[in-house]
Write a protein that holds these residues in place. Structure first.
Motif, PDB file in Angstrom:
ATOM      1  N   GLU A   1      -0.086  -4.209   8.546  1.00  0.00           N
ATOM      2  CA  GLU A   1      -0.443  -5.361   7.713  1.00  0.00           C
ATOM      3  C   GLU A   1       0.162  -6.614   8.335  1.00  0.00           C
TER       4      GLU A   1
ATOM      5  N   ARG B   1       0.278  -0.927  18.345  1.00  0.00           N
ATOM      6  CA  ARG B   1      -0.907  -0.140  18.747  1.00  0.00           C
ATOM      7  C   ARG B   1      -0.590   0.703  19.973  1.00  0.00           C
TER       8      ARG B   1
ATOM      9  N   ASN C   1      -4.854   0.575  13.238  1.00  0.00           N
ATOM     10  CA  ASN C   1      -5.008  -0.736  12.582  1.00  0.00           C
ATOM     11  C   ASN C   1      -4.764  -0.640  11.083  1.00  0.00           C
ATOM     12  N   GLY C   2      -5.179   0.457  10.449  1.00  0.00           N
ATOM     13  CA  GLY C   2      -5.015   0.629   9.014  1.00  0.00           C
ATOM     14  C   GLY C   2      -3.575   0.819   8.576  1.00  0.00           C
ATOM     15  N   GLU C   3      -2.674   1.061   9.514  1.00  0.00           N
ATOM     16  CA  GLU C   3      -1.255   1.237   9.190  1.00  0.00           C
ATOM     17  C   GLU C   3      -0.453  -0.045   9.391  1.00  0.00           C
TER      18      GLU C   3
ATOM     19  N   LEU D   1       0.846  -1.187   0.000  1.00  0.00           N
ATOM     20  CA  LEU D   1       0.000   0.000   0.000  1.00  0.00           C
ATOM     21  C   LEU D   1       0.883   1.240   0.000  1.00  0.00           C
TER      22      LEU D   1
ATOM     23  N   ARG E   1       4.284   2.640   7.220  1.00  0.00           N
ATOM     24  CA  ARG E   1       3.393   1.479   7.270  1.00  0.00           C
ATOM     25  C   ARG E   1       4.185   0.298   7.823  1.00  0.00           C
TER      26      ARG E   1
END
Length: 181
Positions: free
Chosen positions: A106, A96, A102-104, A19, A78
């Protein structure tokens, strides 16, 4: 009739496209994982810098290194975590706590081992995929539920049979119980 998967059960994508990012941080459980070189190359193909952190020694050392990297991270970083499910969620929890969303993050699962939380004695233990296991702390025979707690990074283990909580009685243990009474 099929049953639907629990909504809390993590789903890992088999293909993970890189991403958009300003910087990518790859955290691997072991440098020797075959996936390490592959993901390092894939994540860096667009010319985006990739930093690599490996567990190698112990989790505490890895967490310190991860916190150091994330404290200096710029916006647009990311995080990619590569390892077994137990490893993924321990590192996810650390990330965290360092402020990543959470979106950062994988997750790339490489093996089937996972964490189990015994709801009777609060023990976390690493297990292989199996529907029934014995708790290493209290000895109860546990049924592994598909409910997954992201906070604990573990599946829930509940007593399989309240009438035989330690599993079926073997012939040898039954005869010992008879002799004792």
């Amino acid at each position: 009739m099929t049953t639907a998967a629990m909504l809390s059960t993590p789903v890992y994508r088999p293909v993970l496209p890189p991403l958009p990012a300003q910087h990518r941080l790859l955290v691997v459980q072991h440098l020797a994982l075959p996936e390490t070189a592959y993901w390092q190359q894939q994540l860096g193909e667009e010319g985006v810098p990739v930093s690599l952190i490996s567990l190698n020694a112990d989790m505490e050392q890895l967490c310190g290194s991860l916190q150091q990297h994330l404290s200096q991270a710029r916006v647009g970083t990311r995080l990619y975590i590569c390892g077994d499910e137990s490893f993924l969620w321990k590192v996810h929890q650390q990330a965290r706590q360092c402020g990543l969303l959470n979106g950062e993050i994988e997750l790339i699962r490489t093996a089937d081992s996972r964490e189990l939380y015994c709801v009777h004695c609060s023990t976390l233990q690493t297990i292989e995929p199996a529907p029934l296991v014995h708790c290493r702390q209290c000895g109860l025979q546990l049924m592994v539920r598909e409910h997954f707690s992201q906070r604990l990074g573990a599946y829930m283990g509940v007593c399989n049979d309240p009438f035989a909580p330690y599993g079926p009685t073997t012939t040898a243990s039954a005869s010992l119980e008879e002799q004792a009474s």
